[in-house]
Enzyme design. Structure first.
Site, short mmCIF file in Angstrom:
data_model
loop_
_atom_site.label_atom_id
_atom_site.label_comp_id
_atom_site.label_asym_id
_atom_site.label_seq_id
_atom_site.Cartn_x
_atom_site.Cartn_y
_atom_site.Cartn_z
N ASP A 13 0.82 -1.22 0.00
CA ASP A 13 0.00 0.00 0.00
C ASP A 13 0.85 1.27 0.00
O ASP A 13 0.45 2.30 0.56
CB ASP A 13 -0.97 0.01 1.20
CG ASP A 13 -1.85 -1.23 1.23
OD1 ASP A 13 -2.18 -1.72 0.14
OD2 ASP A 13 -2.17 -1.70 2.33
N LYS A 16 1.90 2.03 -5.12
CA LYS A 16 2.48 1.44 -6.34
C LYS A 16 1.59 1.69 -7.56
O LYS A 16 2.07 2.04 -8.64
CB LYS A 16 2.66 -0.08 -6.17
CG LYS A 16 3.60 -0.45 -5.03
CD LYS A 16 3.65 -1.95 -4.80
CE LYS A 16 2.38 -2.54 -4.24
NZ LYS A 16 2.03 -2.11 -2.87
N GLY A 40 -4.58 -4.43 -3.71
CA GLY A 40 -5.58 -3.42 -4.05
C GLY A 40 -4.82 -2.18 -4.44
O GLY A 40 -4.19 -1.56 -3.58
N HIS A 41 -4.79 -1.86 -5.71
CA HIS A 41 -4.00 -0.73 -6.21
C HIS A 41 -4.95 0.38 -6.66
O HIS A 41 -5.79 0.16 -7.53
CB HIS A 41 -3.09 -1.18 -7.35
CG HIS A 41 -2.06 -2.18 -6.91
ND1 HIS A 41 -1.13 -2.73 -7.75
CD2 HIS A 41 -1.80 -2.72 -5.68
CE1 HIS A 41 -0.35 -3.56 -7.06
NE2 HIS A 41 -0.75 -3.58 -5.81
N GLN A 224 1.97 -6.22 -3.11
CA GLN A 224 2.41 -6.29 -1.71
C GLN A 224 3.68 -5.42 -1.54
O GLN A 224 3.81 -4.43 -2.21
CB GLN A 224 2.65 -7.74 -1.26
CG GLN A 224 1.38 -8.57 -1.10
CD GLN A 224 0.79 -9.06 -2.41
OE1 GLN A 224 1.45 -9.77 -3.14
NE2 GLN A 224 -0.44 -8.71 -2.69
#
Ligand code: GDP
Ligand code: IMO
Ligand code: MG
Length: 430
Positions: A13, A16, A40-41, A224
């Protein structure tokens, strides 16, 4: 043409997705190489927020081919709904635009059920997984009893193999007090998924190799972060894949000689979701301030993220582990309004100074972070596009980080929007 890898230097988080979206402007391929929909991006484009779990963050650039490599574990139901949702939002997704490795492993319903049941049984010893079946899927891959996406397009093989595998899974599920799963239901669902996904499946290694020969720019998108890595993270409080830049090669089928640059994403403070050690964690009103101002709630599970000061011992080790050549510093704007800001520069155990990241949970329980303190700033940084226009205290903070780490900062992000970026160097793809 260089291939570039983007990785997180902390516990995920770091921002990225936003940086990958920015770099995609000059990329022909954007490739996910590990993890799954535990990621989750978040991208904010024209004030609209998109959260991507499996589809690479290059999807909003029409000229770019998005690739899901063999190292990713794919929940077909999640992938299909992500494709459909993006299509409904007007994003063009075709088998030309999205390529998926036929070798990528499929997350099966029992993977998710086992993940949840194990965590429930572990109670206070849980890892705090995302519950998406990531660990159990990678376990089966390594144990040679997984299903690859290509297998969902081979009904006879799939049906036969599922029979024996499901028998064992149901035995474990019952042991964990969970409901057994129905063979026929899984067969029907997964063979349908196979039909849907077939046009997207390809040999990713050959695709990237051909691209490379034609001088195409390839951007790898890590999921990650360094300290969730299965080998170098805070084991056992980690994810089940290698998150380090080196895995971009194995997870995509492109050899290591093509990678010329690794960009490490550093959040201007530290966050972590789930259990596990966190030396600079703030369990006070400053931690709360960072969580609320930074919107630190999981993009995948919505869980509140634990927050703390920036830990340079971690980032320094991450630079070595990933071969990082430059850094992107994100969320600097979140620090505005704090009267004092701290940076962890070494750890201490008793009187002993430790400059390296510990290996055991026992050592983590003993270390104390040693901080350098800086004056904060009040100014809102959003919209500043020139380094010289930053408050002098922010410049001092950046300078200290850079000189301690010995690696240049090439991008500073000052807001969630695509446009909130200070670019200190723009020749990433030469
Ligand atoms: P990722 O998993 O590394 O892609 O990061 P996430 O998307 O899970 O979390 C990063 C969060 O911070 C998202 O909500 C982003 O929109 C947001 N974000 C990214 N960069 C910045 C920044 O520079 N400032 C602020 N305020 N938010 C940012
Ligand atoms: P992105 O790509 C933050 C964490 C989980 C848990 C541990 C193991 O958005 O940075 P898993 O479900 O992978 O078995 O959970 O890893 N985790 C993440 N934390 N960002 C992520 O991804 C994460 N993916 C997994 O919270 O602690
Ligand atoms: Mg995330």
């Amino acid at each position: 043409m260089p291939a570039i890898v983007v990785v997180g230097t902390q516990w995920g988080d770091e921002g990225k997705g936003k940086i990958v979206d920015f770099l995609t402007a000059k990329a022909h391929f954007v490739v996910r190489f590990q993890g799954g929909n535990n990621a989750g991006h978040t991208l904010v484009i024209n004030q609209k927020k998109y959260i991507l779990h499996l589809i690479p963050s290059g999807i909003f650039h029409p000229q770019t081919v998005c690739v899901i490599g063999n190292g990713v574990v794919v929940d077909p139901a999640v992938l299909i709904s992500e494709i459909e949702n993006l299509k409904n939002a007007g994003v063009e997704i075709t088998p030309k635009k999205l390529k998926i490795s036929e070798r990528a492993h499929a997350i099966m319903p029992y993977h998710k059920a086992l993940d949840l049941a194990r965590e429930a049984k572990a109670k206070k010893n849980k890892i705090g997984t995302t519950g998406r079946g990531i660990g159990p899927c990678y376990e089966d891959k390594v144990a040679r009893r997984g299903f690859r996406l290509i297998d969902l397009t081979r009904p006879k093989y799939f049906k036969e193999r599922l029979k024996t595998i499901l028998e064992e899974k149901n035995f474990f599920l019952q042991y964990l007090s969970a409901e057994p799963l129905d063979y026929k239901e899984i067969c029907e669902k997964y063979l349908e998924f196979g039909k849907y996904l077939k046009p997207y499946l390809t040999d990713v290694s050959s695709l990237l190799w051909e691209g490379f020969k034609k001088n195409k720019n390839i951007l790898f998108e890590g999921a990650q972060g360094t300290y969730l890595d299965i080998d170098y993270g805070t084991y056992p409080y980690v994810t089940s894949s290698n998150t380090l830049a080196g895995n971009a090669c194995c997870g995509s089928g492109l050899g290591p000689t093509f990678i010329k640059e690794v960009i490490g994403i550093v959040k201007a403070y530290t966050t972590r979701v789930g259990e596990g050690p966190f030396p600079t964690e703030l369990k006070d009103e400053i931690g709360e301030y960072l969580r609320e101002k930074g919107g630190e709630y999981g993009s995948t599970t919505g869980r509140p993220r634990r927050c703390g000061w920036l830990d340079l011992v971690m980032v320094k080790f991450a630079i070595k582990l990933n071969g990082i050549t430059s850094l992107a510093l994100t969320k600097l704007d979140v620090l505005s309004g704090l009267s004092k800001i701290k940076l962890c520069v070494v750890y201490r155990i008793g009187k002993k100074i430790l400059e390296t990241f510990p290996t055991t949970l026992e050592d983590f329980s003993k270390i104390e972070p040693v901080y350098e303190e800086f004056p904060g700033w009040e100014e809102n940084l959003e919209g500043i596009e020139d380094l010289n226009k930053l408050p002098k205290e922010a410049k001092e903070y950046i300078k200290t980080i850079e000189s301690y780490l010995g690696v240049p900062i090439s991008i500073i992000s000052t807001g969630p929007g695509r446009e909130n970026c200070l670019i200190l160097r723009d020749n990433f793809f030469h």
